[in-house]
Motif scaffolding. Sequence first.
Motif, PDB file in Angstrom:
ATOM      1  N   GLY A 144       0.669  -1.229   0.007  1.00 21.77           N
ATOM      2  CA  GLY A 144      -0.004  -0.002  -0.139  1.00 21.77           C
ATOM      3  C   GLY A 144       0.764   1.339  -0.006  1.00 21.77           C
ATOM      4  N   ALA A 145       0.140   2.224  -0.422  1.00 25.10           N
ATOM      5  CA  ALA A 145       1.027   3.628  -0.510  1.00 25.10           C
ATOM      6  C   ALA A 145      -0.360   4.501   0.128  1.00 25.10           C
ATOM      7  N   TYR A 146       0.143   5.577   0.657  1.00 25.47           N
ATOM      8  CA  TYR A 146      -1.135   6.494   1.400  1.00 25.47           C
ATOM      9  C   TYR A 146      -0.175   7.957   1.485  1.00 25.47           C
ATOM     10  N   GLY A 147      -1.099   8.982   1.263  1.00 27.69           N
ATOM     11  CA  GLY A 147      -0.494  10.347   1.107  1.00 27.69           C
ATOM     12  C   GLY A 147      -1.354  11.257   1.800  1.00 27.69           C
ATOM     13  N   GLN A 148      -0.844  12.238   2.644  1.00 25.00           N
ATOM     14  CA  GLN A 148      -1.648  13.165   3.259  1.00 25.00           C
ATOM     15  C   GLN A 148      -1.157  14.723   2.964  1.00 25.00           C
ATOM     16  N   PHE A 175      -6.087  20.686   9.487  1.00 29.55           N
ATOM     17  CA  PHE A 175      -6.930  19.785   8.580  1.00 29.55           C
ATOM     18  C   PHE A 175      -6.172  18.972   7.781  1.00 29.55           C
ATOM     19  N   LEU A 176      -6.386  17.572   7.317  1.00 30.97           N
ATOM     20  CA  LEU A 176      -5.724  16.873   6.496  1.00 30.97           C
ATOM     21  C   LEU A 176      -6.355  16.198   5.384  1.00 30.97           C
ATOM     22  N   ILE A 177      -6.066  16.285   4.445  1.00 29.72           N
ATOM     23  CA  ILE A 177      -6.534  15.661   3.025  1.00 29.72           C
ATOM     24  C   ILE A 177      -5.659  14.564   2.363  1.00 29.72           C
ATOM     25  N   GLY A 178      -6.214  13.327   1.955  1.00 31.13           N
ATOM     26  CA  GLY A 178      -5.179  12.508   1.320  1.00 31.13           C
ATOM     27  C   GLY A 178      -6.058  11.340   0.612  1.00 31.13           C
ATOM     28  N   GLY A 179      -5.234  10.309   0.343  1.00 32.08           N
ATOM     29  CA  GLY A 179      -5.842   8.955   0.042  1.00 32.08           C
ATOM     30  C   GLY A 179      -4.674   7.847  -0.399  1.00 32.08           C
ATOM     31  N   GLY A 180      -5.150   6.717  -0.572  1.00 33.34           N
ATOM     32  CA  GLY A 180      -4.225   5.704  -0.717  1.00 33.34           C
ATOM     33  C   GLY A 180      -4.879   4.627  -1.758  1.00 33.34           C
ATOM     34  N   PHE A 203      -8.192  -5.204  -4.578  1.00 33.69           N
ATOM     35  CA  PHE A 203      -7.552  -4.006  -5.068  1.00 33.69           C
ATOM     36  C   PHE A 203      -8.408  -2.745  -4.624  1.00 33.69           C
ATOM     37  N   GLN A 204      -7.966  -1.876  -4.087  1.00 34.75           N
ATOM     38  CA  GLN A 204      -8.721  -0.790  -3.335  1.00 34.75           C
ATOM     39  C   GLN A 204      -7.949   0.718  -3.587  1.00 34.75           C
ATOM     40  N   PHE A 205      -8.725   1.677  -3.644  1.00 32.33           N
ATOM     41  CA  PHE A 205      -8.050   3.100  -3.578  1.00 32.33           C
ATOM     42  C   PHE A 205      -9.293   3.841  -3.366  1.00 32.33           C
ATOM     43  N   GLY A 206      -8.933   4.923  -2.626  1.00 35.91           N
ATOM     44  CA  GLY A 206      -9.951   6.090  -2.320  1.00 35.91           C
ATOM     45  C   GLY A 206      -9.236   7.233  -1.593  1.00 35.91           C
ATOM     46  N   VAL A 207     -10.013   8.186  -1.010  1.00 35.30           N
ATOM     47  CA  VAL A 207      -9.867   9.212  -0.213  1.00 35.30           C
ATOM     48  C   VAL A 207     -10.113   9.252   1.085  1.00 35.30           C
ATOM     49  N   SER A 208      -9.554  10.402   1.830  1.00 32.05           N
ATOM     50  CA  SER A 208      -9.536  10.377   3.521  1.00 32.05           C
ATOM     51  C   SER A 208      -9.594  11.571   3.686  1.00 32.05           C
ATOM     52  N   GLY A 209      -9.955  12.164   4.946  1.00 34.01           N
ATOM     53  CA  GLY A 209      -9.728  13.307   5.618  1.00 34.01           C
ATOM     54  C   GLY A 209      -9.811  13.482   7.078  1.00 34.01           C
ATOM     55  N   THR A 227      -6.133  11.775  13.420  1.00 38.65           N
ATOM     56  CA  THR A 227      -6.813  10.454  12.648  1.00 38.65           C
ATOM     57  C   THR A 227      -7.140  10.966  11.203  1.00 38.65           C
ATOM     58  N   THR A 228      -7.397  10.036  10.335  1.00 35.05           N
ATOM     59  CA  THR A 228      -8.210  10.296   9.012  1.00 35.05           C
ATOM     60  C   THR A 228      -9.102   9.366   8.913  1.00 35.05           C
ATOM     61  N   VAL A 229     -10.314   9.403   8.335  1.00 34.43           N
ATOM     62  CA  VAL A 229     -11.140   8.536   8.019  1.00 34.43           C
ATOM     63  C   VAL A 229     -11.567   8.702   6.342  1.00 34.43           C
ATOM     64  N   GLY A 230     -11.739   7.364   5.928  1.00 35.21           N
ATOM     65  CA  GLY A 230     -11.954   7.622   4.516  1.00 35.21           C
ATOM     66  C   GLY A 230     -12.890   6.565   3.918  1.00 35.21           C
ATOM     67  N   ILE A 231     -13.149   6.523   2.589  1.00 38.87           N
ATOM     68  CA  ILE A 231     -13.785   5.565   1.894  1.00 38.87           C
ATOM     69  C   ILE A 231     -13.108   5.083   0.522  1.00 38.87           C
ATOM     70  N   ASN A 232     -12.780   3.969   0.494  1.00 42.45           N
ATOM     71  CA  ASN A 232     -12.049   3.250  -0.851  1.00 42.45           C
ATOM     72  C   ASN A 232     -12.890   2.536  -1.515  1.00 42.45           C
TER      73      ASN A 232
END
Length: 321
Positions: A144-148, A175-180, A203-209, A227-232
């Motif tokens: 996995g790879a994740y960025g904020q 505030f943070l925004i990102g995805g992985g 396989f999945q990808f999505g965004v988070s904040g 903490t960040t929560v998101g949806i993939n």
Amino acid sequence: MKLHFLLFLVFKMPCLCSGQRDSTYIKPYEHKFSVMTYLAKNFLSMEQQTGTEESKRFMPNNPPNIGLGFSLNNTIVNVSYGQGFNFMREKDKGKTKALDLQIHNYGKKIIIDVFIQKYRGFYTADDDGNNIELYPDLKIQQYGAYGQYVFNNKKFSYKAAFNQSEKQLKSAGSFLIGGGVYFTKIESDSSFVHKEKNSLRNFQFGVSGGYAYLWAINNKWFASASTTVGINVGSERLNTFGKRKIEAYPTLFPRIAVGYNKEDWSIGLSYVSNAIFSAFSDNKNSNVGLYSGNFKLSYILRLDSFDFFGKKKPEKISDQQ
């Protein structure tokens, strides 16, 4: 005895790190060279809901590592070497073979996390640590790879919390925004069953904040939480994405750090965890969640090249808040 060697180069892109910091909130340490010793434990576990109210937590039995590292400030070099404490492995919980490479790069504006994890051999136990069952055939791989992006990067520093290469003079948050993007593969001879199969690919990808905050408790102590929560969205295979049923999965990425800073040294304790769901069954009775991350206790000694020649050391960071 297993030896773990980690050598990586982190390229600090000028376009992502430029910009003035607020010197009343953040101060860098001026030392050019840092040496770090650490005790760390990486992990990858799986929780599978096998009934309406029943779930199993599959845990690895991998020992912590002790390591030594060094870094050259304002360069691309960061090297560490670790040795596993195999004698600390609990024999009644079986044996886990693991390759676990995690990179957590804390830039001024951009945070990058990389997971390369291959585990074989897990166990389950009840809440009291009894009734242990071994699953030596269970194999889990996660890549996995994740960025904020850190919005308030002029006043809030992730480096101060997790690298301790800077000092947060006043409490601040952002505030943070990102995805992985993630790929998961689970296999077993018979111990893992999902939709009547002994394997799972996802396989999945999505965004988070989310939000991060660092408390400058006093001149030396600090605590940080984010903490960040998101949806993939995802599918079993990349080449079938969009051709078969697409599912949505929640994600959670918490981080916690506490530490103590002096001018020439620091000690810190951090916890990083990443939770993703890799599968849902049609009747919601065989959900699969993966939990990965690490614990780390570190001691950092900061040096400057001028120290070795008896020249003037850099001025100390002001302790005024």
